[in-house]
Design a protein around this motif. Structure first.
Motif, PDB file in Angstrom:
ATOM      1  N   LEU A 193       0.769  -1.183   0.011  1.00 24.17           N
ATOM      2  CA  LEU A 193       0.199   0.153  -0.116  1.00 24.17           C
ATOM      3  C   LEU A 193       1.060   1.171   0.004  1.00 24.17           C
ATOM      4  O   LEU A 193       0.557   2.286  -0.741  1.00 24.17           O
ATOM      5  CB  LEU A 193      -0.902  -0.054   1.373  1.00 24.17           C
ATOM      6  N   VAL A 194       1.833   1.203   0.860  1.00 21.57           N
ATOM      7  CA  VAL A 194       3.032   2.486   0.898  1.00 21.57           C
ATOM      8  C   VAL A 194       3.441   2.572  -0.576  1.00 21.57           C
ATOM      9  O   VAL A 194       3.624   3.859  -1.081  1.00 21.57           O
ATOM     10  CB  VAL A 194       3.808   2.233   1.888  1.00 21.57           C
ATOM     11  N   VAL A 195       3.944   1.571  -1.342  1.00 22.91           N
ATOM     12  CA  VAL A 195       4.804   1.688  -2.434  1.00 22.91           C
ATOM     13  C   VAL A 195       3.812   2.131  -3.552  1.00 22.91           C
ATOM     14  O   VAL A 195       3.995   3.222  -4.355  1.00 22.91           O
ATOM     15  CB  VAL A 195       5.437   0.156  -2.968  1.00 22.91           C
ATOM     16  N   ALA A 196       2.562   1.381  -3.645  1.00 21.13           N
ATOM     17  CA  ALA A 196       1.409   2.064  -4.515  1.00 21.13           C
ATOM     18  C   ALA A 196       1.066   3.490  -4.134  1.00 21.13           C
ATOM     19  O   ALA A 196       1.026   4.264  -5.214  1.00 21.13           O
ATOM     20  CB  ALA A 196      -0.217   1.268  -4.261  1.00 21.13           C
ATOM     21  N   GLY A 197       0.959   3.966  -2.910  1.00 25.42           N
ATOM     22  CA  GLY A 197       0.602   5.389  -2.771  1.00 25.42           C
ATOM     23  C   GLY A 197       1.928   6.195  -3.167  1.00 25.42           C
ATOM     24  O   GLY A 197       1.496   7.377  -3.543  1.00 25.42           O
ATOM     25  N   LEU A 198       2.969   5.632  -2.912  1.00 23.15           N
ATOM     26  CA  LEU A 198       4.009   6.419  -3.453  1.00 23.15           C
ATOM     27  C   LEU A 198       3.981   6.799  -4.983  1.00 23.15           C
ATOM     28  O   LEU A 198       4.104   7.691  -5.513  1.00 23.15           O
ATOM     29  CB  LEU A 198       5.490   5.704  -3.260  1.00 23.15           C
ATOM     30  N   PHE A 199       3.644   5.622  -5.622  1.00 21.03           N
ATOM     31  CA  PHE A 199       3.338   5.693  -7.090  1.00 21.03           C
ATOM     32  C   PHE A 199       2.278   6.816  -7.561  1.00 21.03           C
ATOM     33  O   PHE A 199       2.439   7.476  -8.439  1.00 21.03           O
ATOM     34  CB  PHE A 199       3.399   4.522  -8.022  1.00 21.03           C
ATOM     35  N   ILE A 200       1.126   6.564  -6.881  1.00 19.33           N
ATOM     36  CA  ILE A 200      -0.193   7.333  -7.185  1.00 19.33           C
ATOM     37  C   ILE A 200      -0.001   8.801  -6.740  1.00 19.33           C
ATOM     38  O   ILE A 200      -0.170   9.575  -7.491  1.00 19.33           O
ATOM     39  CB  ILE A 200      -1.275   6.482  -6.761  1.00 19.33           C
ATOM     40  N   LEU A 201       0.411   8.683  -5.557  1.00 14.85           N
ATOM     41  CA  LEU A 201       0.317  10.537  -4.959  1.00 14.85           C
ATOM     42  C   LEU A 201       1.598  11.101  -5.329  1.00 14.85           C
ATOM     43  O   LEU A 201       1.795  12.275  -5.468  1.00 14.85           O
ATOM     44  CB  LEU A 201       0.066  10.467  -3.495  1.00 14.85           C
ATOM     45  N   GLY A 202       2.706  10.245  -5.192  1.00  9.78           N
ATOM     46  CA  GLY A 202       4.168  10.857  -5.503  1.00  9.78           C
ATOM     47  C   GLY A 202       4.739  11.377  -4.205  1.00  9.78           C
ATOM     48  O   GLY A 202       4.128  11.223  -3.134  1.00  9.78           O
ATOM     49  N   PRO A 203       6.077  11.507  -4.044  1.00 10.53           N
ATOM     50  CA  PRO A 203       6.567  11.778  -2.759  1.00 10.53           C
ATOM     51  C   PRO A 203       6.275  13.041  -1.977  1.00 10.53           C
ATOM     52  O   PRO A 203       6.315  13.365  -0.941  1.00 10.53           O
ATOM     53  CB  PRO A 203       8.121  11.778  -3.179  1.00 10.53           C
ATOM     54  N   GLU A 204       5.586  14.243  -2.851  1.00  9.26           N
ATOM     55  CA  GLU A 204       5.413  15.200  -2.445  1.00  9.26           C
ATOM     56  C   GLU A 204       3.996  15.333  -1.523  1.00  9.26           C
ATOM     57  O   GLU A 204       3.898  15.935  -0.440  1.00  9.26           O
ATOM     58  CB  GLU A 204       5.288  16.339  -3.446  1.00  9.26           C
ATOM     59  N   ARG A 205       3.032  14.566  -2.160  1.00  8.48           N
ATOM     60  CA  ARG A 205       1.622  14.688  -1.501  1.00  8.48           C
ATOM     61  C   ARG A 205       1.622  13.085  -0.676  1.00  8.48           C
ATOM     62  O   ARG A 205       0.734  13.420   0.390  1.00  8.48           O
ATOM     63  CB  ARG A 205       0.904  14.596  -2.533  1.00  8.48           C
ATOM     64  N   LEU A 206       2.323  12.230  -0.498  1.00  9.92           N
ATOM     65  CA  LEU A 206       2.225  11.231   0.435  1.00  9.92           C
ATOM     66  C   LEU A 206       2.297  11.356   1.791  1.00  9.92           C
ATOM     67  O   LEU A 206       1.097  11.006   2.489  1.00  9.92           O
ATOM     68  CB  LEU A 206       3.267  10.084   0.126  1.00  9.92           C
ATOM     69  N   PRO A 207       3.027  12.119   2.493  1.00  9.86           N
ATOM     70  CA  PRO A 207       3.051  12.677   3.990  1.00  9.86           C
ATOM     71  C   PRO A 207       1.968  13.071   4.080  1.00  9.86           C
ATOM     72  O   PRO A 207       1.298  12.911   5.293  1.00  9.86           O
ATOM     73  CB  PRO A 207       4.293  13.443   3.992  1.00  9.86           C
ATOM     74  N   SER A 208       1.486  14.108   3.493  1.00  8.41           N
ATOM     75  CA  SER A 208       0.273  14.959   3.899  1.00  8.41           C
ATOM     76  C   SER A 208      -1.287  13.991   3.745  1.00  8.41           C
ATOM     77  O   SER A 208      -2.007  14.061   4.548  1.00  8.41           O
ATOM     78  CB  SER A 208       0.029  15.834   2.934  1.00  8.41           C
ATOM     79  N   ALA A 209      -0.916  13.033   2.800  1.00  9.66           N
ATOM     80  CA  ALA A 209      -2.231  12.187   2.687  1.00  9.66           C
ATOM     81  C   ALA A 209      -2.312  11.213   3.834  1.00  9.66           C
ATOM     82  O   ALA A 209      -3.296  10.935   4.385  1.00  9.66           O
ATOM     83  CB  ALA A 209      -2.192  11.270   1.294  1.00  9.66           C
ATOM     84  N   ALA A 210      -1.025  10.648   4.139  1.00  9.00           N
ATOM     85  CA  ALA A 210      -1.036   9.748   5.368  1.00  9.00           C
ATOM     86  C   ALA A 210      -1.648  10.302   6.671  1.00  9.00           C
ATOM     87  O   ALA A 210      -2.236  10.035   7.454  1.00  9.00           O
ATOM     88  CB  ALA A 210       0.635   9.205   5.330  1.00  9.00           C
ATOM     89  N   ALA A 211      -1.074  11.697   6.889  1.00 12.76           N
ATOM     90  CA  ALA A 211      -1.486  12.558   8.169  1.00 12.76           C
ATOM     91  C   ALA A 211      -3.015  12.653   8.006  1.00 12.76           C
ATOM     92  O   ALA A 211      -3.602  12.594   9.135  1.00 12.76           O
ATOM     93  CB  ALA A 211      -0.839  13.919   7.918  1.00 12.76           C
ATOM     94  N   TRP A 212      -3.415  12.980   7.073  1.00  9.41           N
ATOM     95  CA  TRP A 212      -4.824  13.211   6.807  1.00  9.41           C
ATOM     96  C   TRP A 212      -5.760  11.908   6.963  1.00  9.41           C
ATOM     97  O   TRP A 212      -6.588  11.899   7.824  1.00  9.41           O
ATOM     98  CB  TRP A 212      -5.485  13.572   5.248  1.00  9.41           C
ATOM     99  N   LEU A 213      -5.262  10.789   6.485  1.00 12.15           N
ATOM    100  CA  LEU A 213      -5.606   9.312   6.616  1.00 12.15           C
ATOM    101  C   LEU A 213      -5.731   9.261   8.374  1.00 12.15           C
ATOM    102  O   LEU A 213      -6.521   8.697   8.911  1.00 12.15           O
ATOM    103  CB  LEU A 213      -5.111   8.358   6.049  1.00 12.15           C
ATOM    104  N   GLY A 214      -4.671   9.262   8.925  1.00 11.03           N
ATOM    105  CA  GLY A 214      -4.357   9.055  10.463  1.00 11.03           C
ATOM    106  C   GLY A 214      -5.292  10.009  11.271  1.00 11.03           C
ATOM    107  O   GLY A 214      -6.148   9.415  12.344  1.00 11.03           O
ATOM    108  N   ARG A 215      -5.570  11.282  11.019  1.00 11.99           N
ATOM    109  CA  ARG A 215      -6.395  11.951  11.615  1.00 11.99           C
ATOM    110  C   ARG A 215      -7.763  11.469  11.579  1.00 11.99           C
ATOM    111  O   ARG A 215      -8.535  11.433  12.545  1.00 11.99           O
ATOM    112  CB  ARG A 215      -6.391  13.537  11.117  1.00 11.99           C
ATOM    113  N   ASN A 216      -8.343  11.166  10.217  1.00  7.71           N
ATOM    114  CA  ASN A 216      -9.647  10.803  10.031  1.00  7.71           C
ATOM    115  C   ASN A 216     -10.054   9.401  10.702  1.00  7.71           C
ATOM    116  O   ASN A 216     -11.181   9.453  11.336  1.00  7.71           O
ATOM    117  CB  ASN A 216      -9.917  10.740   8.576  1.00  7.71           C
TER     118      ASN A 216
END
Length: 129
Positions: A13-36
Motif C-alpha cells: 500500500l505504501v509503495v502504491a501510494g508513493l506511485f499514485i500520489l508521489g513523494p510530495e503529497r504522500l506525507p500529507s495524505a498519510a497524516a489526513w488518513l491518520g486524523r480521520n
C-alpha cells in the motif's frame, strides 16, 4: 481493526501510494488518513459509551449475540465434526495458524499372504499369455 493485514500488505500500500500520489503529497495524505481514522475511532467509542450509559445492563445483553457471531466467524467445521464423533477421544488442539491436525488413523492391517493353490504355487498362467 487491522488484524488481517500483515506487514507485506502495508508495504504494498505504501509503495502504491508513493506511485499514485508521489513523494510530495504522500506525507500529507498519510497524516489526513491518520486524523480521520482517529476521529472515527473517537466517534465509535463515544457512541458505545453513550449507549452503555443509557441502556445500563441491557447493553451487555445486546452485545451477547454479537459475541456469539464473532465466535461463529472462527468456526472450524472439521474440528466440530471430529469433536462430535469422537467426544470421548482426546481431540488435538488447533495450532497457532488455525489448522487442526487430522485425527490419528487406525492402524492398517498387514496384507495377507496368498494361500497356495491345489496345483502348486503358480504365480502366472502360461496358457493365458
Amino acid at each position: 481493526m487491522f488484524e488481517s493485514i500483515g506487514w507485506s500488505e502495508i508495504l504494498v500500500l505504501v509503495v502504491a501510494g508513493l506511485f499514485i500520489l508521489g513523494p510530495e503529497r504522500l506525507p500529507s495524505a498519510a497524516a489526513w488518513l491518520g486524523r480521520n481514522v482517529r476521529k472515527v475511532r473517537e466517534y465509535a467509542t463515544g457512541a458505545r459509551e453513550q449507549l452503555r450509559n443509557e441502556m445500563g445492563d441491557d447493553f451487555d445483553e445486546l452485545r451477547k449475540p454479537l459475541q456469539d457471531l464473532q465466535q461463529l466467524r472462527n468456526f472450524d467445521p472439521r474440528r466440530a465434526v471430529t469433536r462430535h464423533l469422537f467426544d470421548d477421544i482426546d481431540v488435538a488442539e488447533p495450532k497457532p495458524n488455525g489448522h487442526t491436525p487430522p485425527p490419528a488413523a487406525p492402524p492398517v492391517p498387514a496384507p495377507e499372504e496368498p494361500k497356495p493353490t491345489a496345483t502348486g504355487d503358480a504365480k502366472f498362467d502360461p496358457d493365458a499369455t
